[in-house]
Scaffold this motif. Structure first.
Motif, PDB file in Angstrom:
ATOM      1  N   MET A   1       0.697  -1.524   0.426  1.00 22.02           N
ATOM      2  CA  MET A   1      -0.023   0.264  -0.409  1.00 22.02           C
ATOM      3  C   MET A   1       0.691   0.931   0.206  1.00 22.02           C
ATOM      4  N   ASN A   2       0.218   2.513  -0.473  1.00 22.81           N
ATOM      5  CA  ASN A   2       1.203   3.334  -0.667  1.00 22.81           C
ATOM      6  C   ASN A   2       1.157   4.396   0.837  1.00 22.81           C
ATOM      7  N   ARG A   3       2.387   4.738   1.266  1.00 22.49           N
ATOM      8  CA  ARG A   3       2.919   5.360   2.259  1.00 22.49           C
ATOM      9  C   ARG A   3       1.632   6.114   2.529  1.00 22.49           C
ATOM     10  N   SER A   4       1.583   6.940   2.102  1.00 21.74           N
ATOM     11  CA  SER A   4       0.947   8.382   2.564  1.00 21.74           C
ATOM     12  C   SER A   4      -0.796   7.519   2.849  1.00 21.74           C
ATOM     13  N   MET A   5      -0.713   6.046   1.868  1.00 29.04           N
ATOM     14  CA  MET A   5      -2.083   6.036   2.669  1.00 29.04           C
ATOM     15  C   MET A   5      -1.935   5.166   3.745  1.00 29.04           C
ATOM     16  N   ILE A   6      -0.919   4.576   3.970  1.00 31.19           N
ATOM     17  CA  ILE A   6      -0.793   4.617   5.789  1.00 31.19           C
ATOM     18  C   ILE A   6      -1.048   5.530   6.907  1.00 31.19           C
ATOM     19  N   THR A   7       0.196   6.285   6.322  1.00 31.65           N
ATOM     20  CA  THR A   7      -0.553   7.367   7.417  1.00 31.65           C
ATOM     21  C   THR A   7      -1.468   8.267   7.154  1.00 31.65           C
ATOM     22  N   ALA A   8      -1.963   8.758   6.561  1.00 37.91           N
ATOM     23  CA  ALA A   8      -3.601   8.884   6.771  1.00 37.91           C
ATOM     24  C   ALA A   8      -4.172   8.176   7.606  1.00 37.91           C
ATOM     25  N   SER A   9      -4.978   7.028   6.652  1.00 39.21           N
ATOM     26  CA  SER A   9      -5.084   5.739   7.735  1.00 39.21           C
ATOM     27  C   SER A   9      -4.927   5.649   8.789  1.00 39.21           C
ATOM     28  N   VAL A  10      -3.213   5.950   9.424  1.00 33.76           N
ATOM     29  CA  VAL A  10      -3.711   5.814  10.589  1.00 33.76           C
ATOM     30  C   VAL A  10      -3.640   6.680  11.587  1.00 33.76           C
ATOM     31  N   THR A  11      -3.856   7.827  11.395  1.00 30.83           N
ATOM     32  CA  THR A  11      -4.135   9.055  11.564  1.00 30.83           C
ATOM     33  C   THR A  11      -5.671   9.478  11.990  1.00 30.83           C
ATOM     34  N   MET A  12      -6.593   9.009  10.670  1.00 29.68           N
ATOM     35  CA  MET A  12      -7.898   9.205  11.355  1.00 29.68           C
ATOM     36  C   MET A  12      -8.977   8.139  12.063  1.00 29.68           C
ATOM     37  N   GLY A  13      -7.765   6.897  12.248  1.00 28.39           N
ATOM     38  CA  GLY A  13      -8.445   6.333  13.090  1.00 28.39           C
ATOM     39  C   GLY A  13      -8.308   7.125  14.380  1.00 28.39           C
ATOM     40  N   GLN A  14      -7.321   7.433  14.876  1.00 26.43           N
ATOM     41  CA  GLN A  14      -7.364   8.420  16.766  1.00 26.43           C
ATOM     42  C   GLN A  14      -8.199   9.853  15.865  1.00 26.43           C
ATOM     43  N   LEU A  15      -8.091  10.390  15.113  1.00 30.46           N
ATOM     44  CA  LEU A  15      -8.553  11.628  15.096  1.00 30.46           C
ATOM     45  C   LEU A  15     -10.499  11.265  15.513  1.00 30.46           C
ATOM     46  N   GLN A  16     -10.794  10.076  15.251  1.00 31.35           N
ATOM     47  CA  GLN A  16     -11.969  10.231  15.454  1.00 31.35           C
ATOM     48  C   GLN A  16     -11.612   9.229  16.973  1.00 31.35           C
ATOM     49  N   ASN A  17     -10.873   9.248  17.990  1.00 27.60           N
ATOM     50  CA  ASN A  17     -10.995   9.191  19.601  1.00 27.60           C
ATOM     51  C   ASN A  17     -11.197  10.281  19.613  1.00 27.60           C
ATOM     52  N   GLN A  18     -10.654  11.427  19.354  1.00 28.03           N
ATOM     53  CA  GLN A  18     -10.529  12.601  19.234  1.00 28.03           C
ATOM     54  C   GLN A  18     -12.323  13.816  19.367  1.00 28.03           C
ATOM     55  N   LEU A  19     -12.455  12.872  17.996  1.00 21.02           N
ATOM     56  CA  LEU A  19     -14.272  13.407  17.874  1.00 21.02           C
ATOM     57  C   LEU A  19     -14.626  12.537  18.814  1.00 21.02           C
ATOM     58  N   ASP A  20     -14.828  11.439  19.238  1.00 18.01           N
ATOM     59  CA  ASP A  20     -15.844  10.942  21.125  1.00 18.01           C
ATOM     60  C   ASP A  20     -14.887  11.720  21.620  1.00 18.01           C
ATOM     61  N   THR A  21     -14.176  12.303  21.543  1.00 21.29           N
ATOM     62  CA  THR A  21     -13.666  13.114  23.505  1.00 21.29           C
ATOM     63  C   THR A  21     -14.902  13.877  23.158  1.00 21.29           C
ATOM     64  N   ILE A  22     -14.761  14.917  22.458  1.00 20.59           N
ATOM     65  CA  ILE A  22     -15.291  15.934  22.023  1.00 20.59           C
ATOM     66  C   ILE A  22     -16.550  15.750  21.821  1.00 20.59           C
ATOM     67  N   ALA A  23     -17.059  14.508  21.776  1.00 20.78           N
ATOM     68  CA  ALA A  23     -18.962  15.248  21.441  1.00 20.78           C
ATOM     69  C   ALA A  23     -19.245  14.822  23.323  1.00 20.78           C
ATOM     70  N   ASN A  24     -18.314  13.462  23.587  1.00 20.62           N
ATOM     71  CA  ASN A  24     -18.705  13.211  25.060  1.00 20.62           C
ATOM     72  C   ASN A  24     -18.613  14.538  26.185  1.00 20.62           C
ATOM     73  N   ASN A  25     -17.801  15.406  25.698  1.00 19.75           N
ATOM     74  CA  ASN A  25     -17.247  17.044  26.148  1.00 19.75           C
ATOM     75  C   ASN A  25     -18.849  17.486  25.941  1.00 19.75           C
ATOM     76  N   ILE A  26     -19.468  18.066  24.282  1.00 18.82           N
ATOM     77  CA  ILE A  26     -20.481  18.668  24.181  1.00 18.82           C
ATOM     78  C   ILE A  26     -21.870  17.567  24.771  1.00 18.82           C
ATOM     79  N   ALA A  27     -21.954  16.623  24.778  1.00 16.52           N
ATOM     80  CA  ALA A  27     -23.181  16.106  25.379  1.00 16.52           C
ATOM     81  C   ALA A  27     -23.336  15.949  27.105  1.00 16.52           C
ATOM     82  N   ASN A  28     -22.351  16.262  27.878  1.00 18.58           N
ATOM     83  CA  ASN A  28     -22.440  16.647  28.848  1.00 18.58           C
ATOM     84  C   ASN A  28     -22.170  18.381  29.451  1.00 18.58           C
TER      85      ASN A  28
END
Length: 275
Positions: A1-28
């Motif tokens: 797989m292209n290296r840039s695709m690997i880097t981006a996909s890994v980062t996207m998974g971690q950004l999803q964790n940040q989105l979940d944390t922000i959503a939990n903050n807003i919900a509370n």
């Protein structure tokens, strides 16, 4: 797989964790005593690619050799922020607001297997429930029925009380029908030394991590301190404007990484189409 695709996909998974944390903050944001969490990122290991076969040409070089390519970013951890929330007056005698950001109430929770554990909370909306087998005694509980702990065990008061008074340091006194005053006990308060070692336990409560030393995380507050305001509740310390800004920034980062995957896929498609 292209290296840039690997880097981006890994980062996207971690950004999803940040989105979940922000959503939990807003919900509370309207949850009494809720404390927001911030996400901290760290870079993954970078790989160095040496692209200079002639080492003689590197003599006297001042900059690092080769090309360093990262593998994306990861969530290093979420930080519990204990900044003081706003105080609102309710006029209810069993609503207690903590005035020091590092002070927490202790609540005794009974698990399904019968074991009892201690959890910590900033939510001070308490109630009175009858003691099992003794209807003439009432005990101080959280909204779900878990016992609020005093220095000598659960706080209990006579059922024929007329008023309850809680001092700034947590001393609970009740006035009976005959106008006599009875000392019902002292609320057990703790001071958090290392908030980052507290884990969320649900229901707006925290526990000490199993890998942490309890004495390094939890301490005793100073004597004769003014920690409690009766008839009031502490609001959440979530700043909606700040959370929404962070949400939009994270979404843009997510979209940028998704775009880089799409571009890499298009480039590989063009290469494959060359004959």
């Amino acid at each position: 797989m292209n290296r840039s695709m690997i880097t981006a996909s890994v980062t996207m998974g971690q950004l999803q964790n940040q989105l979940d944390t922000i959503a939990n903050n807003i919900a509370n944001s309207n949850t009494d005593g809720f404390k927001r969490r911030d996400v901290q990122f760290s870079s993954l290991l970078a790989q160095e690619i040496n692209n200079q076969p002639n080492q003689d040409a590197e003599i006297g070089r001042l900059t690092p050799e080769g090309i360093r390519l990262g593998s994306g970013a990861r969530v290093a951890g979420t930080v519990l922020r204990l900044e003081q929330g706003g105080i609102i007056e309710t006029g209810r005698s069993l609503d207690l607001a903590l005035l020091n950001p590092n002070i927490l109430f202790q609540v005794q929770k009974t698990l399904e297997n019968g074991d009892e554990i201690v959890e910590y909370t900033r939510e001070g909306s308490f109630y009175l429930t009858p003691v099992d087998g003794n209807p003439e005694r009432l005990q101080l509980t959280a909204s779900n029925g878990d016992l609020v702990m005093g220095e000598n065990g659960p706080i209990e008061i006579p059922s024929d009380f007329t008023s309850i008074s809680v001092s700034g340091e947590g001393l609970v006194e009740v006035t009976l029908a005959d106008q006599t005053t009875v000392n019902a006990g002292q609320l057990s308060l703790v001071e958090v030394i290392q908030p980052q070692l507290l884990e969320s336990a649900g229901e707006n409560r925290y526990r000490v991590s199993e890998t942490a030393d309890l004495n390094e995380v939890i301490g005793q507050p100073e004597a004769n301190g003014n920690f409690i305001q009766q008839g009031s509740l502490e609001q959440s310390n979530v700043n909606l404007a700040q959370e929404m800004t962070q949400l939009m920034t994270t979404q843009r980062s997510y979209q940028m990484n998704a775009r880089s995957i799409k571009m890499a896929d298009q480039m590989m498609g063009l290469v494959n189409s060359i004959r």
